[in-house]
Design a protein around this motif. Structure first.
Motif, PDB file in Angstrom:
ATOM      1  N   ASN A  44       0.823  -1.211   0.000  1.00 41.83           N
ATOM      2  CA  ASN A  44       0.000   0.000   0.000  1.00 41.83           C
ATOM      3  C   ASN A  44       0.856   1.260   0.000  1.00 41.83           C
ATOM      4  OD1 ASN A  44      -2.336  -1.523   0.052  1.00 41.83           O
ATOM      5  ND2 ASN A  44      -2.682  -1.258   2.231  1.00 41.83           N
ATOM      6  N   ALA A  45       2.017   1.181   0.620  1.00 46.76           N
ATOM      7  CA  ALA A  45       2.881   2.349   0.742  1.00 46.76           C
ATOM      8  C   ALA A  45       3.729   2.592  -0.502  1.00 46.76           C
ATOM      9  CB  ALA A  45       3.793   2.200   1.959  1.00 46.76           C
ATOM     10  N   PHE A  46       3.992   1.544  -1.258  1.00 43.62           N
ATOM     11  CA  PHE A  46       4.844   1.645  -2.439  1.00 43.62           C
ATOM     12  C   PHE A  46       4.084   1.129  -3.653  1.00 43.62           C
ATOM     13  CE2 PHE A  46       7.579   1.399   1.238  1.00 43.62           C
ATOM     14  CZ  PHE A  46       8.506   2.391   1.000  1.00 43.62           C
ATOM     15  N   GLU A  47       4.547   1.477  -4.823  1.00 43.27           N
ATOM     16  CA  GLU A  47       3.823   1.137  -6.046  1.00 43.27           C
ATOM     17  C   GLU A  47       3.948  -0.319  -6.455  1.00 43.27           C
ATOM     18  OE1 GLU A  47       5.159   3.802  -9.040  1.00 43.27           O
ATOM     19  OE2 GLU A  47       4.519   5.573  -7.953  1.00 43.27           O
ATOM     20  N   SER A  48       5.059  -0.955  -6.075  1.00 44.60           N
ATOM     21  CA  SER A  48       5.313  -2.311  -6.540  1.00 44.60           C
ATOM     22  C   SER A  48       6.336  -2.987  -5.637  1.00 44.60           C
ATOM     23  CB  SER A  48       5.868  -2.267  -7.967  1.00 44.60           C
ATOM     24  OG  SER A  48       7.159  -1.658  -7.956  1.00 44.60           O
ATOM     25  N   PRO A  49       6.452  -4.314  -5.756  1.00 41.58           N
ATOM     26  CA  PRO A  49       7.499  -5.006  -5.002  1.00 41.58           C
ATOM     27  C   PRO A  49       8.901  -4.485  -5.350  1.00 41.58           C
ATOM     28  CG  PRO A  49       5.891  -6.582  -5.794  1.00 41.58           C
ATOM     29  CD  PRO A  49       5.561  -5.255  -6.437  1.00 41.58           C
ATOM     30  N   GLU A  50       9.091  -4.090  -6.597  1.00 43.82           N
ATOM     31  CA  GLU A  50      10.384  -3.544  -7.011  1.00 43.82           C
ATOM     32  C   GLU A  50      10.672  -2.222  -6.307  1.00 43.82           C
ATOM     33  OE1 GLU A  50       7.967  -4.539  -9.174  1.00 43.82           O
ATOM     34  OE2 GLU A  50       8.897  -6.408  -9.867  1.00 43.82           O
ATOM     35  N   ALA A  51       9.641  -1.392  -6.145  1.00 41.24           N
ATOM     36  CA  ALA A  51       9.809  -0.111  -5.449  1.00 41.24           C
ATOM     37  C   ALA A  51      10.125  -0.342  -3.978  1.00 41.24           C
ATOM     38  CB  ALA A  51       8.556   0.744  -5.602  1.00 41.24           C
ATOM     39  N   ILE A  52       9.506  -1.367  -3.398  1.00 37.84           N
ATOM     40  CA  ILE A  52       9.805  -1.711  -2.000  1.00 37.84           C
ATOM     41  C   ILE A  52      11.264  -2.114  -1.890  1.00 37.84           C
ATOM     42  CG2 ILE A  52       9.333  -3.316  -0.109  1.00 37.84           C
ATOM     43  CD1 ILE A  52       6.454  -3.564  -1.305  1.00 37.84           C
ATOM     44  N   ALA A  53      11.719  -3.002  -2.763  1.00 34.97           N
ATOM     45  CA  ALA A  53      13.107  -3.476  -2.727  1.00 34.97           C
ATOM     46  C   ALA A  53      14.088  -2.328  -2.918  1.00 34.97           C
ATOM     47  CB  ALA A  53      13.325  -4.549  -3.790  1.00 34.97           C
ATOM     48  N   THR A  54      13.788  -1.431  -3.830  1.00 37.11           N
ATOM     49  CA  THR A  54      14.655  -0.283  -4.070  1.00 37.11           C
ATOM     50  C   THR A  54      14.765   0.582  -2.819  1.00 37.11           C
ATOM     51  OG1 THR A  54      14.112  -0.262  -6.418  1.00 37.11           O
ATOM     52  CG2 THR A  54      14.966   1.784  -5.495  1.00 37.11           C
ATOM     53  N   TYR A  55      13.646   0.834  -2.171  1.00 37.45           N
ATOM     54  CA  TYR A  55      13.635   1.640  -0.951  1.00 37.45           C
ATOM     55  C   TYR A  55      14.412   0.945   0.168  1.00 37.45           C
ATOM     56  CZ  TYR A  55      11.879   4.372   2.997  1.00 37.45           C
ATOM     57  OH  TYR A  55      11.789   5.151   4.121  1.00 37.45           O
ATOM     58  N   LEU A  56      14.175  -0.356   0.327  1.00 39.79           N
ATOM     59  CA  LEU A  56      14.872  -1.108   1.371  1.00 39.79           C
ATOM     60  C   LEU A  56      16.381  -1.113   1.148  1.00 39.79           C
ATOM     61  CD1 LEU A  56      12.457  -4.175   1.781  1.00 39.79           C
ATOM     62  CD2 LEU A  56      12.636  -2.156   3.265  1.00 39.79           C
ATOM     63  N   LYS A  57      16.798  -1.275  -0.105  1.00 41.48           N
ATOM     64  CA  LYS A  57      18.231  -1.255  -0.417  1.00 41.48           C
ATOM     65  C   LYS A  57      18.830   0.124  -0.201  1.00 41.48           C
ATOM     66  CE  LYS A  57      17.921  -4.983  -3.791  1.00 41.48           C
ATOM     67  NZ  LYS A  57      17.951  -5.309  -5.221  1.00 41.48           N
ATOM     68  N   ALA A  58      18.117   1.140  -0.644  1.00 38.61           N
ATOM     69  CA  ALA A  58      18.620   2.516  -0.517  1.00 38.61           C
ATOM     70  C   ALA A  58      18.787   2.936   0.934  1.00 38.61           C
ATOM     71  CB  ALA A  58      17.676   3.481  -1.239  1.00 38.61           C
ATOM     72  N   ASN A  59      18.006   2.328   1.823  1.00 44.20           N
ATOM     73  CA  ASN A  59      18.059   2.665   3.246  1.00 44.20           C
ATOM     74  C   ASN A  59      18.760   1.599   4.074  1.00 44.20           C
ATOM     75  OD1 ASN A  59      16.477   5.297   3.719  1.00 44.20           O
ATOM     76  ND2 ASN A  59      15.275   4.167   2.211  1.00 44.20           N
ATOM     77  N   ASN A  60      19.519   0.745   3.404  1.00 46.89           N
ATOM     78  CA  ASN A  60      20.325  -0.297   4.057  1.00 46.89           C
ATOM     79  C   ASN A  60      19.525  -1.227   4.960  1.00 46.89           C
ATOM     80  OD1 ASN A  60      22.801   0.548   2.875  1.00 46.89           O
ATOM     81  ND2 ASN A  60      22.843   2.243   4.325  1.00 46.89           N
ATOM     82  N   ILE A  61      18.291  -1.485   4.578  1.00 44.60           N
ATOM     83  CA  ILE A  61      17.472  -2.461   5.305  1.00 44.60           C
ATOM     84  C   ILE A  61      17.620  -3.824   4.656  1.00 44.60           C
ATOM     85  CG2 ILE A  61      15.115  -3.079   5.992  1.00 44.60           C
ATOM     86  CD1 ILE A  61      14.501  -0.042   5.952  1.00 44.60           C
TER      87      ILE A  61
END
Length: 64
Positions: A44-61
């Motif tokens: 719900n917070a992100f547009e796609s699973p790819e966007a989630i992964a990108t955000y998680l990687k960018a924030n070192n999660i």
């Protein structure tokens, strides 16, 4: 009071701590209903699973 239009809300990411909590619940909870809820919150917070992964990687999660 300020109202947020739906299109404005969609462009906002939730706080990093909240995203990290959802990811932690998704990856480590033994309760499937908790995992499903965490996954839905991320989607719900992100547009796609790819966007989630990108955000998680960018924030070192996510380290991959």
């Amino acid at each position: 009071m300020q109202f947020i239009l739906p299109e404005q809300r969609m462009n906002q990411t939730p706080p990093l701590a909240l995203v990290k909590t959802w990811y932690d619940l998704l990856s480590s909870s033994e309760d499937n209903s908790i995992k499903q809820h965490a996954q839905q919150m991320l989607l719900n917070a992100f547009e796609s699973p790819e966007a989630i992964a990108t955000y998680l990687k960018a924030n070192n999660i996510l380290k991959h």
